[in-house]
Design an enzyme around this catalytic site. Sequence first.
Site, PDB file in Angstrom:
ATOM      1  N   CYS A  88      -0.515   4.071   2.170  1.00 31.13           N
ATOM      2  CA  CYS A  88      -0.281   3.854   3.598  1.00 31.13           C
ATOM      3  C   CYS A  88       1.169   4.134   3.984  1.00 31.13           C
ATOM      4  O   CYS A  88       1.446   4.761   5.002  1.00 31.13           O
ATOM      5  CB  CYS A  88      -0.617   2.415   3.986  1.00 31.13           C
ATOM      6  SG  CYS A  88      -2.223   1.827   3.434  1.00 31.13           S
ATOM      7  N   ASP A  89       2.111   3.646   3.169  1.00 30.71           N
ATOM      8  CA  ASP A  89       3.511   3.597   3.593  1.00 30.71           C
ATOM      9  C   ASP A  89       4.465   4.453   2.780  1.00 30.71           C
ATOM     10  O   ASP A  89       5.645   4.562   3.134  1.00 30.71           O
ATOM     11  CB  ASP A  89       3.994   2.139   3.545  1.00 30.71           C
ATOM     12  CG  ASP A  89       3.192   1.229   4.458  1.00 30.71           C
ATOM     13  OD1 ASP A  89       2.725   1.710   5.509  1.00 30.71           O
ATOM     14  OD2 ASP A  89       3.035   0.043   4.137  1.00 30.71           O
ATOM     15  N   CYS A 138       0.839  -1.200   0.000  1.00 34.81           N
ATOM     16  CA  CYS A 138       0.000   0.000   0.000  1.00 34.81           C
ATOM     17  C   CYS A 138       0.871   1.245   0.000  1.00 34.81           C
ATOM     18  O   CYS A 138       1.406   1.637   1.040  1.00 34.81           O
ATOM     19  CB  CYS A 138      -0.934  -0.003   1.213  1.00 34.81           C
ATOM     20  SG  CYS A 138      -2.016   1.453   1.297  1.00 34.81           S
TER      21      CYS A 138
END
Length: 321
Positions: A140-141, A137
């Site tokens: 997300c990261d 992701c």
Amino acid sequence: MMTTHTTKMLIIGSGPAGLSAAIYGARAGLEPIVVQGLQPGGQLTITTDVENYPGFRDVIQGPWLMQEMQAQAEHVGTRMLWDTIVRVDLSGPPFRAYGDGGDVYEGETLVIATGAQAKWLGVPGEQELSGKGVSACATCDGFFYRGKKVVVIGGGNTAVEEALYLTNHSQDVTLIHRRDSLRAEKILQDRLFAHPNIKVLWNKAVDHFVGGEGGLSGVALTDTVTGESSVEPTQGAFVAIGHAPATELFKGQLPVDDGGYLIVEPGTPKTAISGVFACGDVMDHTYRQAVTAAGTGCMAALDAERFVALRHHEAAQSAAY
């Protein structure tokens, strides 16, 4: 002994969507039951650093966040039950779910929050380096790889979108694809090819992820045409080959789209069956974030409350005549 558990709101799944629905449902007096399933807490329990969930100025841990959500849900009156649902009957209400141990769960309303799992390559080093350079992701990261060299693996819309997103953080993004053309929509391909900070490695299959001091150091590749081996140095690798929504239980009873996601009325968590609601990643193939899952969980609970209130009102009206 087999037990039948009854509630006004039955929730299958215990990630951000399911637990948010539980919090709102409990506060509305629906006495929700959450059946946690094989992965209590959802995907965030295998996520280490979380920096984009509102309300926390510092980095928090995914498992801790889910423990707090569960504690909050229980505090306001949710019953958390561990079981694996193997069959559902949506001919109600009441709607019924059957656990693998024989217990039956009945709900006047049903909230489906079973989520989706990222698809992985299944090559050596992938799971060992998950959270240490390997991710599924970018949204997300990606922030953790500011100014670093990163690669994205895949050839569809998700891969191209992730590569474009990562240019917000990195000036050195490489898309790795095992074929000589992409499956992504043309408009996305045009943006990708026009971006000066993205290069594409064609006809390259990932053989394994290479660990170094402190985490990922590279991706070992095999040329699918020549068979030649190489290693692409990188500090971050994002596997973007799609997601698999957990909808197997509901196929044949609820409509799904081409990707297997539950179809809901646009802008709502309402499924084709009145009283059955879907929230979180099981119905969201676009955003797939903890905060959006929590938001749709809230929506599902509010709609479930209205559904129950209307049924009880209509029953009272019928009894009066």
